[in-house]
Design a protein around this motif. Sequence first.
Motif, PDB file in Angstrom:
ATOM      1  N   GLY A 188       0.801  -1.221   0.000  1.00 51.02           N
ATOM      2  CA  GLY A 188       0.000   0.000   0.000  1.00 51.02           C
ATOM      3  C   GLY A 188       0.831   1.267   0.000  1.00 51.02           C
ATOM      4  O   GLY A 188       0.376   2.312  -0.471  1.00 51.02           O
ATOM      5  N   ALA A 189       2.044   1.185   0.540  1.00 49.16           N
ATOM      6  CA  ALA A 189       2.909   2.365   0.608  1.00 49.16           C
ATOM      7  C   ALA A 189       3.876   2.457  -0.568  1.00 49.16           C
ATOM      8  O   ALA A 189       4.635   3.431  -0.659  1.00 49.16           O
ATOM      9  CB  ALA A 189       3.698   2.344   1.916  1.00 49.16           C
ATOM     10  N   LEU A 190       3.840   1.489  -1.472  1.00 46.48           N
ATOM     11  CA  LEU A 190       4.783   1.484  -2.587  1.00 46.48           C
ATOM     12  C   LEU A 190       4.241   2.264  -3.777  1.00 46.48           C
ATOM     13  O   LEU A 190       3.034   2.407  -3.950  1.00 46.48           O
ATOM     14  CB  LEU A 190       5.080   0.042  -3.019  1.00 46.48           C
ATOM     15  N   ASP A 191       5.158   2.740  -4.596  1.00 43.74           N
ATOM     16  CA  ASP A 191       4.792   3.428  -5.834  1.00 43.74           C
ATOM     17  C   ASP A 191       4.584   2.356  -6.900  1.00 43.74           C
ATOM     18  O   ASP A 191       5.495   1.997  -7.646  1.00 43.74           O
ATOM     19  CB  ASP A 191       5.905   4.395  -6.237  1.00 43.74           C
ATOM     20  N   LEU A 192       3.370   1.836  -6.977  1.00 44.68           N
ATOM     21  CA  LEU A 192       3.071   0.738  -7.880  1.00 44.68           C
ATOM     22  C   LEU A 192       2.662   1.273  -9.250  1.00 44.68           C
ATOM     23  O   LEU A 192       1.943   2.255  -9.344  1.00 44.68           O
ATOM     24  CB  LEU A 192       1.944  -0.131  -7.316  1.00 44.68           C
ATOM     25  N   PRO A 193       3.077   0.581 -10.296  1.00 43.94           N
ATOM     26  CA  PRO A 193       2.669   0.999 -11.650  1.00 43.94           C
ATOM     27  C   PRO A 193       1.279   0.467 -11.990  1.00 43.94           C
ATOM     28  O   PRO A 193       0.783  -0.484 -11.370  1.00 43.94           O
ATOM     29  CB  PRO A 193       3.721   0.328 -12.533  1.00 43.94           C
ATOM     30  N   ASP A 194       0.647   1.086 -12.976  1.00 44.49           N
ATOM     31  CA  ASP A 194      -0.487   0.425 -13.614  1.00 44.49           C
ATOM     32  C   ASP A 194       0.032  -0.866 -14.250  1.00 44.49           C
ATOM     33  O   ASP A 194       1.125  -0.894 -14.823  1.00 44.49           O
ATOM     34  CB  ASP A 194      -1.090   1.299 -14.709  1.00 44.49           C
ATOM     35  N   VAL A 195      -0.755  -1.931 -14.157  1.00 41.59           N
ATOM     36  CA  VAL A 195      -0.309  -3.203 -14.720  1.00 41.59           C
ATOM     37  C   VAL A 195      -1.423  -3.840 -15.534  1.00 41.59           C
ATOM     38  O   VAL A 195      -2.610  -3.541 -15.340  1.00 41.59           O
ATOM     39  CB  VAL A 195       0.148  -4.178 -13.616  1.00 41.59           C
ATOM     40  N   GLU A 196      -1.025  -4.705 -16.433  1.00 42.29           N
ATOM     41  CA  GLU A 196      -1.991  -5.526 -17.167  1.00 42.29           C
ATOM     42  C   GLU A 196      -2.333  -6.784 -16.403  1.00 42.29           C
ATOM     43  O   GLU A 196      -3.445  -7.308 -16.523  1.00 42.29           O
ATOM     44  CB  GLU A 196      -1.434  -5.891 -18.551  1.00 42.29           C
ATOM     45  N   ALA A 197      -1.371  -7.326 -15.647  1.00 43.00           N
ATOM     46  CA  ALA A 197      -1.562  -8.622 -14.998  1.00 43.00           C
ATOM     47  C   ALA A 197      -1.043  -8.583 -13.569  1.00 43.00           C
ATOM     48  O   ALA A 197      -0.068  -7.894 -13.253  1.00 43.00           O
ATOM     49  CB  ALA A 197      -0.860  -9.720 -15.792  1.00 43.00           C
ATOM     50  N   LEU A 198      -1.694  -9.377 -12.719  1.00 39.79           N
ATOM     51  CA  LEU A 198      -1.380  -9.422 -11.292  1.00 39.79           C
ATOM     52  C   LEU A 198      -1.423 -10.859 -10.811  1.00 39.79           C
ATOM     53  O   LEU A 198      -2.376 -11.590 -11.109  1.00 39.79           O
ATOM     54  CB  LEU A 198      -2.408  -8.600 -10.507  1.00 39.79           C
ATOM     55  N   LYS A 199      -0.401 -11.274 -10.074  1.00 39.22           N
ATOM     56  CA  LYS A 199      -0.510 -12.469  -9.243  1.00 39.22           C
ATOM     57  C   LYS A 199      -1.018 -12.006  -7.888  1.00 39.22           C
ATOM     58  O   LYS A 199      -0.386 -11.190  -7.228  1.00 39.22           O
ATOM     59  CB  LYS A 199       0.826 -13.186  -9.075  1.00 39.22           C
ATOM     60  N   VAL A 200      -2.141 -12.509  -7.473  1.00 41.75           N
ATOM     61  CA  VAL A 200      -2.754 -12.065  -6.222  1.00 41.75           C
ATOM     62  C   VAL A 200      -1.876 -12.492  -5.053  1.00 41.75           C
ATOM     63  O   VAL A 200      -1.384 -13.626  -5.005  1.00 41.75           O
ATOM     64  CB  VAL A 200      -4.171 -12.642  -6.086  1.00 41.75           C
ATOM     65  N   ALA A 201      -1.664 -11.586  -4.108  1.00 41.99           N
ATOM     66  CA  ALA A 201      -0.767 -11.850  -2.983  1.00 41.99           C
ATOM     67  C   ALA A 201      -1.300 -12.944  -2.072  1.00 41.99           C
ATOM     68  O   ALA A 201      -2.512 -13.063  -1.845  1.00 41.99           O
ATOM     69  CB  ALA A 201      -0.545 -10.566  -2.179  1.00 41.99           C
ATOM     70  N   HIS A 202      -0.370 -13.741  -1.559  1.00 42.85           N
ATOM     71  CA  HIS A 202      -0.607 -14.657  -0.437  1.00 42.85           C
ATOM     72  C   HIS A 202      -1.805 -15.579  -0.669  1.00 42.85           C
ATOM     73  O   HIS A 202      -2.624 -15.786   0.209  1.00 42.85           O
ATOM     74  CB  HIS A 202      -0.779 -13.865   0.861  1.00 42.85           C
ATOM     75  N   HIS A 203      -1.885 -16.122  -1.877  1.00 43.14           N
ATOM     76  CA  HIS A 203      -2.859 -17.169  -2.194  1.00 43.14           C
ATOM     77  C   HIS A 203      -4.305 -16.721  -2.011  1.00 43.14           C
ATOM     78  O   HIS A 203      -5.197 -17.553  -1.837  1.00 43.14           O
ATOM     79  CB  HIS A 203      -2.592 -18.428  -1.359  1.00 43.14           C
ATOM     80  N   GLY A 204      -4.531 -15.403  -2.052  1.00 45.75           N
ATOM     81  CA  GLY A 204      -5.891 -14.900  -1.905  1.00 45.75           C
ATOM     82  C   GLY A 204      -6.350 -14.781  -0.469  1.00 45.75           C
ATOM     83  O   GLY A 204      -7.555 -14.813  -0.193  1.00 45.75           O
ATOM     84  N   SER A 205      -5.418 -14.601   0.454  1.00 53.35           N
ATOM     85  CA  SER A 205      -5.800 -14.413   1.859  1.00 53.35           C
ATOM     86  C   SER A 205      -6.543 -13.095   2.035  1.00 53.35           C
ATOM     87  O   SER A 205      -6.555 -12.241   1.151  1.00 53.35           O
ATOM     88  CB  SER A 205      -4.560 -14.427   2.758  1.00 53.35           C
ATOM     89  N   ALA A 206      -7.177 -12.929   3.180  1.00 48.84           N
ATOM     90  CA  ALA A 206      -7.922 -11.695   3.454  1.00 48.84           C
ATOM     91  C   ALA A 206      -6.966 -10.511   3.468  1.00 48.84           C
ATOM     92  O   ALA A 206      -5.899 -10.564   4.082  1.00 48.84           O
ATOM     93  CB  ALA A 206      -8.647 -11.802   4.792  1.00 48.84           C
TER      94      ALA A 206
END
Length: 279
Positions: A188-206
Amino acid sequence: CGLVALVAGVATLGRGRGPVRAPGELVVSFLDVGQGDATLLQRDSTAVLFDTGPPGGPVLDRLREAGVGRLDALVITHQSADHDGMAGEVIRAHRPRTVVNGGAGYTTPVQRALPEQVRRAGARTLVPEAGQTLAVGALEIRVLWPPPALAGAPPGEEDPNDRAVVAHVALGAFDLLLPADAESNVTGALDLPDVEALKVAHHGSADDGLAAQLARIRPEFAAIEVGANNTYGHPRASTLSALRVVPTVTRTDRHGTIRLRVAGGRMRVERSREGGSPW
């Protein structure tokens, strides 16, 4: 984001058929290794693997199915058995030229054995820290996390997930975010780029911050690497709800290995099995 269009429709891979790639085509494979992470990037003769899945898992079979010979790079995002559990076996079988080890400093059996395994493979070792860029063929892999102070510090009492490598992979107009197990308390604090694709973090945890992150990075495609009938309740209902804003969502527990093909300004999704809705 949006410079690479997602082609409508999802194809199903034939049984046992590896990805035949056109010249210059990038294939991102979200490998079905059970409850763990293993993501393979292939373009022309280049092959990069992020994580190896759990101990005793099928990652070597998945790499064989994908036609992988020698790896150009193995990225171990952090010390966690479901991410680095097969690191030794992968290093022996595929002799990576570079090992980026986000689990360095931990004293688990896998991590204790790693330096000698890397030496025998003739690989160089990098300890990842934010600001590094690794060029592998035409792929640019940029490390967004952990910061140098954390990367260079001995492991403490913190959750290893909070030290996990967050990587941005770029090829032309295509951008992929690989956050490993680092959730929005980190990203949340990182300067993230717009992306086309995402691997969802931590296997989809809450992850309470996921909806806000998706609004920032606006992916067209997301993959959840998760094991069937896992004991963690992954992926969580709240995460699946947040992901409804993403046009195409896939998950390895239902769809098996998922391949995202990128060429000619388009993305195309292939699944190794029919698995119904991701929801």
